[in-house]
Design an enzyme around this catalytic site. Structure first.
Site, mmCIF file in Angstrom:
data_model
loop_
_atom_site.group_PDB
_atom_site.id
_atom_site.type_symbol
_atom_site.label_atom_id
_atom_site.label_comp_id
_atom_site.label_asym_id
_atom_site.label_seq_id
_atom_site.Cartn_x
_atom_site.Cartn_y
_atom_site.Cartn_z
ATOM 1 N N ARG A 24 45.055 35.155 45.749
ATOM 2 C CA ARG A 24 45.964 36.488 45.188
ATOM 3 C C ARG A 24 44.982 37.660 45.037
ATOM 4 O O ARG A 24 45.308 38.861 45.946
ATOM 5 C CB ARG A 24 46.486 36.471 44.157
ATOM 6 C CG ARG A 24 47.839 37.294 43.722
ATOM 7 C CD ARG A 24 47.547 38.678 43.200
ATOM 8 N NE ARG A 24 46.519 37.874 41.733
ATOM 9 C CZ ARG A 24 46.389 38.564 41.406
ATOM 10 N NH1 ARG A 24 45.861 39.807 41.765
ATOM 11 N NH2 ARG A 24 45.187 38.424 40.153
ATOM 12 N N HIS A 216 37.881 36.483 32.883
ATOM 13 C CA HIS A 216 38.066 36.752 34.459
ATOM 14 C C HIS A 216 37.359 37.941 34.908
ATOM 15 O O HIS A 216 36.813 39.395 34.168
ATOM 16 C CB HIS A 216 39.220 37.210 34.776
ATOM 17 C CG HIS A 216 39.445 38.321 36.248
ATOM 18 N ND1 HIS A 216 40.260 37.150 37.268
ATOM 19 C CD2 HIS A 216 39.173 38.954 37.148
ATOM 20 C CE1 HIS A 216 40.147 38.055 38.456
ATOM 21 N NE2 HIS A 216 39.800 39.065 38.014
ATOM 22 N N HIS A 218 33.977 40.087 36.730
ATOM 23 C CA HIS A 218 33.352 40.707 38.397
ATOM 24 C C HIS A 218 32.104 40.705 38.618
ATOM 25 O O HIS A 218 31.226 40.591 37.756
ATOM 26 C CB HIS A 218 34.206 42.084 38.299
ATOM 27 C CG HIS A 218 35.406 41.974 39.452
ATOM 28 N ND1 HIS A 218 35.653 43.390 39.830
ATOM 29 C CD2 HIS A 218 36.345 41.051 38.861
ATOM 30 C CE1 HIS A 218 37.272 42.255 40.049
ATOM 31 N NE2 HIS A 218 37.518 40.713 39.448
ATOM 32 N N CYS A 249 35.476 45.177 45.320
ATOM 33 C CA CYS A 249 35.867 45.814 44.263
ATOM 34 C C CYS A 249 36.041 47.278 44.376
ATOM 35 O O CYS A 249 35.495 48.571 44.136
ATOM 36 C CB CYS A 249 34.229 46.024 43.063
ATOM 37 S SG CYS A 249 35.228 46.788 41.191
HETATM 38 MG MG MG Z 1 39.623 40.578 39.660
#
Ligand code: MG
Length: 316
Positions: A24, A216, A218, A249
């Site tokens: 996703r 979460h 990055h 990103c």
């Molecule tokens: Mg993400």
């Protein structure tokens, strides 16, 4: 295939749930639109590698995210897996579609900042939270589990620094509307460990402990695993990651976005933390997906292990 030598550290959990977002969050940020059959194979392989939570797709309007416009066909093709893994839902219409498709677990997506709420959701932060509250309450009443995401928890591309209190307010609102778990997102990858500990401390002061939270991160600035280790030390046991580092990103113009699941699993295995994930099967899946996308995986672990994997790994 090489595996990490195990050396444990005090004060860490024995077991961590890896929440896989590649199908996703990863694919929605890849420019290549994949055939639904490729996505079905991808998800089936992720589940077969031992991942217990695999976010499948998003029921956003197809015009918003063409990469995920095939949500119904995907869930139909996945059969019983559709009822065992979460999908993202942005509004009541998305929830209708999820219910029709037999989904039992959804995720909703809020912003910690006013700027990102306006740009991503076209509404004020408060207006979007009101919409999510209606969606979450109806989902809970239908017997669904609901996960909340909060984006821009540690920095915002338009606002810069983000106040702890404003992140904590949104987390509180999501818990109050029925989210069983809230994932704290570092959407542009700028967080450093002191920020992570400060936010988790603030949430604990408000009665929201690490058992309700996921992280979460990055890896845009190379901080994702340092931040993860600090979150584990604070008691967090659910960590989001994207197979092969899929997704990049978009807000930082960088190829390195989502923490790669393989990098996370290597880290956890080295610490002796159980994940249930077969790292070799996962690496093979990400090498295959890199072939489908026509570019190498940004995961360091996938790159490091690729040469040592036996047999054909990329067919495209
Ligand atoms: Mg993400």
């Amino acid at each position: 295939m090489r595996t990490p030598q195990v050396a444990t550290l005090e004060g860490l959990p024995n077991r961590v749930t890896v929440y896989e977002v590649g199908a996703r969050d990863g694919l929605q940020n890849e420019s290549t639109v994949l055939d639904v059959a490729v996505k079905i194979e991808f998800i089936e392989r992720l589940v077969a590698s031992g991942l217990r939570a695999v976010e499948l797709t998003s029921f956003v309007p197809p015009s918003w995210i063409p990469q995920l416009a095939d949500a119904e066909a995907l869930l139909k093709g996945l059969g019983e897996l559709a009822g065992r893994h979460p999908v993202l839902v942005p509004n009541q219409r998305g929830l209708d579609r999820a219910l029709e498709a037999g989904v039992r677990e959804i995720a909703i997506f809020a912003s910690a900042t006013e700027s990102f709420a306006q740009r991503n959701l076209n509404r004020s932060r408060a207006e979007s939270l009101a919409i999510f509250a209606d969606v979450a309450q109806r989902a809970v009443a239908s017997g669904m589990a609901v996960r909340g995401y909060v984006s821009m928890c540690f920095g915002d591309p338009w606002e810069g620094d983000v106040a702890l209190g404003s992140v904590a307010d949104v987390v509180e609102a999501l818990v109050a509307m029925g989210c069983g778990e809230v994932s704290l997102g570092d959407t542009i990858g700028v967080a450093t460990p002191g920020q992570v500990v400060a936010l988790l401390d603030e949430l604990a002061r408000r009665g929201i402990g690490p058992e309700r939270l996921a992280v979460h991160f990055h890896d845009t600035y190379g901080q994702a695993l340092a931040n993860t280790l600090c979150a584990l030390q604070q008691g967090v046991t659910t960590v989001d990651a994207s197979a092969g580092g899929l997704g990049g990103c978009p807000y930082a113009g960088s190829a390195t976005g989502n923490l790669a699941t393989e990098d996370l699993v290597w880290h956890l295995q080295g610490l002796g933390i159980e994940t249930g994930v077969d790292l070799e099967a996962l690496c093979r899946t990400s090498l295959w997906m890199a072939g489908q996308l026509g570019r190498p995986s940004p995961s360091r672990t996938v790159s490091a292990l690729a040469a040592s994997l036996e047999g054909p790994v990329a067919e495209a």
